[in-house]
Design a protein around this motif. Structure first.
Motif, short mmCIF file in Angstrom:
data_model
loop_
_atom_site.label_atom_id
_atom_site.label_comp_id
_atom_site.label_asym_id
_atom_site.label_seq_id
_atom_site.Cartn_x
_atom_site.Cartn_y
_atom_site.Cartn_z
N GLU A 141 18.96 1.16 29.14
CA GLU A 141 19.21 1.15 27.69
C GLU A 141 19.14 -0.27 27.14
O GLU A 141 18.65 -0.50 26.03
CB GLU A 141 20.58 1.78 27.39
N GLU A 142 19.61 -1.23 27.93
CA GLU A 142 19.58 -2.63 27.51
C GLU A 142 18.13 -3.12 27.42
O GLU A 142 17.76 -3.84 26.48
CB GLU A 142 20.37 -3.49 28.50
N VAL A 143 17.31 -2.73 28.38
CA VAL A 143 15.89 -3.10 28.35
C VAL A 143 15.22 -2.53 27.10
O VAL A 143 14.48 -3.23 26.40
CB VAL A 143 15.16 -2.60 29.62
N THR A 144 15.50 -1.26 26.81
CA THR A 144 14.92 -0.62 25.63
C THR A 144 15.33 -1.34 24.35
O THR A 144 14.50 -1.62 23.48
CB THR A 144 15.37 0.86 25.55
N GLN A 145 16.62 -1.66 24.26
CA GLN A 145 17.13 -2.33 23.07
C GLN A 145 16.51 -3.72 22.90
O GLN A 145 16.06 -4.08 21.80
CB GLN A 145 18.66 -2.46 23.17
N MET A 146 16.46 -4.48 23.98
CA MET A 146 15.90 -5.83 23.91
C MET A 146 14.40 -5.81 23.59
O MET A 146 13.90 -6.66 22.87
CB MET A 146 16.12 -6.56 25.24
N GLU A 147 13.71 -4.81 24.11
CA GLU A 147 12.27 -4.70 23.84
C GLU A 147 12.03 -4.38 22.37
O GLU A 147 11.13 -4.94 21.73
CB GLU A 147 11.66 -3.62 24.74
N GLN A 148 12.86 -3.49 21.82
CA GLN A 148 12.73 -3.14 20.40
C GLN A 148 12.99 -4.34 19.50
O GLN A 148 12.39 -4.46 18.43
CB GLN A 148 13.72 -2.02 20.06
N GLU A 149 13.85 -5.23 19.94
CA GLU A 149 14.18 -6.41 19.15
C GLU A 149 13.17 -7.55 19.35
O GLU A 149 13.30 -8.61 18.75
CB GLU A 149 15.58 -6.91 19.52
N TYR A 187 10.37 -2.64 32.03
CA TYR A 187 9.61 -3.24 30.92
C TYR A 187 8.22 -2.62 30.83
O TYR A 187 7.77 -2.20 29.76
CB TYR A 187 9.49 -4.75 31.13
N ALA A 188 7.53 -2.55 31.97
CA ALA A 188 6.17 -2.00 31.98
C ALA A 188 6.17 -0.54 31.55
O ALA A 188 5.31 -0.11 30.76
CB ALA A 188 5.57 -2.13 33.39
N SER A 189 7.11 0.22 32.05
CA SER A 189 7.21 1.63 31.68
C SER A 189 7.41 1.79 30.18
O SER A 189 6.76 2.62 29.53
CB SER A 189 8.38 2.28 32.44
N ARG A 190 8.27 0.98 29.64
CA ARG A 190 8.57 1.04 28.20
C ARG A 190 7.33 0.71 27.36
O ARG A 190 6.99 1.44 26.42
CB ARG A 190 9.70 0.05 27.89
N VAL A 191 6.65 -0.37 27.70
CA VAL A 191 5.50 -0.81 26.91
C VAL A 191 4.32 0.15 27.05
O VAL A 191 3.69 0.53 26.06
CB VAL A 191 5.08 -2.24 27.32
N LEU A 192 4.03 0.57 28.28
CA LEU A 192 2.89 1.46 28.51
C LEU A 192 3.12 2.85 27.92
O LEU A 192 2.16 3.55 27.59
CB LEU A 192 2.60 1.56 30.01
N SER A 193 4.37 3.24 27.79
CA SER A 193 4.68 4.58 27.26
C SER A 193 4.49 4.68 25.75
O SER A 193 4.53 5.77 25.19
CB SER A 193 6.13 4.97 27.61
#
Length: 290
Positions: A141-149, A187-193
């Motif tokens: 969840e922290e990775v998702t939040q930081m990536e969105q920001e 990170y990769a999963s989040r961006v590629l998705s």
């Protein structure tokens, strides 16, 4: 005229020195830039800033040349004004981000520490996987939040890679190595998705759809997913089809990311990791281990 154009294109594709390939790559780049410009044009102020942050490496010389070309070919003054205002807005956002670069790089360690905090017990030796499953979920969840920001930029990826390299060199921190690798995977999963290529019109492309399932899934689940979904197991996706869509996704990633960037490396290595796992499973299943 059309026939002549086709002849020229085919001639280029056969020309020595990769001229045809260069022309094709240039065309693909232009298409991607146009898509980004259209996305920016239709974004509201909040979406615009988020889109700029997410695509910060795309605002190179090629982007500005293409944006200027589209501005010059506008048929109405209103459209031309819209493009000019868009250019000013994007430049302003990019400028703010660039001026914060040093600050961001300095705070990359803090961002990483924030992501690792749920899974690090300061009183105990670093272990992986974490004893508490909820800790891993909190980390995701922290990775998702930081990536969105927009915090997971090149500075952040550089920091993770530096710490990962150091941990490997030390040789006595396998838990930390696994933890940092997990950060890069998330990170990769989040961006590629963010992008889906599983549908062509009303048609669902099974191999693309399955690749997207793998991209989103934790690495620990890949084996089961591969066995359940591929033709050597219980499914209907052939290894060849999966390898083909992975290759295509890598090509798309190379086009969309800055050459030599940490982002490009992390994303392509993640995709190659999926292919390597599939190849290992195929070899084991066929009784032909390397």
């Amino acid at each position: 005229m059309h026939t002549a154009g086709v002849w020229v294109w085919r001639s280029l594709s056969r020309a020595p020195g990769g001229v045809g390939q260069d022309a094709e790559e240039a065309f693909k780049k232009t298409v991607e830039i146009d898509r980004l410009i259209d996305l920016l044009r239709h974004a509201n102020p909040q979406e615009l800033q988020k889109t700029v942050v997410e695509n910060i490496l795309a605002f190179n010389e090629g982007f500005w040349i293409r944006l200027a070309a589209r501005t010059d070919t506008c048929k109405s003054e209103d459209d031309k004004k819209d493009y000019e205002e868009l250019a000013l807005s994007v430049m302003s956002i990019v400028d703010r981000i660039v001026h914060k670069t040093n600050e961001k790089i300095e705070s990359s360690t803090d961002v990483l520490q924030g992501i690792l905090k749920p899974v690090v017990d300061e009183k105990e030796e670093i272990s992986w996987p974490p004893r508490d499953p909820e800790a891993l979920k909190a980390m995701e969840e922290e990775v998702t939040q930081m990536e969105q920001e927009g915090q997971l930029d090149e500075g952040f990826l550089s920091e993770v890679n530096a710490q990962l390299r150091q941990a490997k060199e030390d040789g006595d921190k396998p838990g930390l190595v696994a933890m940092l690798q997990k950060v890069l995977q998330l990170y990769a999963s989040r961006v590629l998705s963010k992008r889906s290529y599983a549908k062509r019109g009303n048609e669902v492309l099974k191999a693309e759809e399955f690749l997207e399932v793998l991209i989103k899934a934790p690495e620990e689940e890949w084996n089961k997913l591969l066995l359940d979904s591929m033709t050597f197991g219980k499914g209907d996706v052939s290894p060849e089809d999966l390898y083909a869509v992975i290759k295509k996704r890598i090509e798309r990633t190379l086009i969309r990311t800055e050459g030599g960037s940490y982002q490009q490396r992390v994303l392509t290595e993640y995709l190659k990791g999926i292919q390597s796992r599939a190849e290992e499973i195929v070899q084991v299943f066929q009784g032909k281990p390397e």
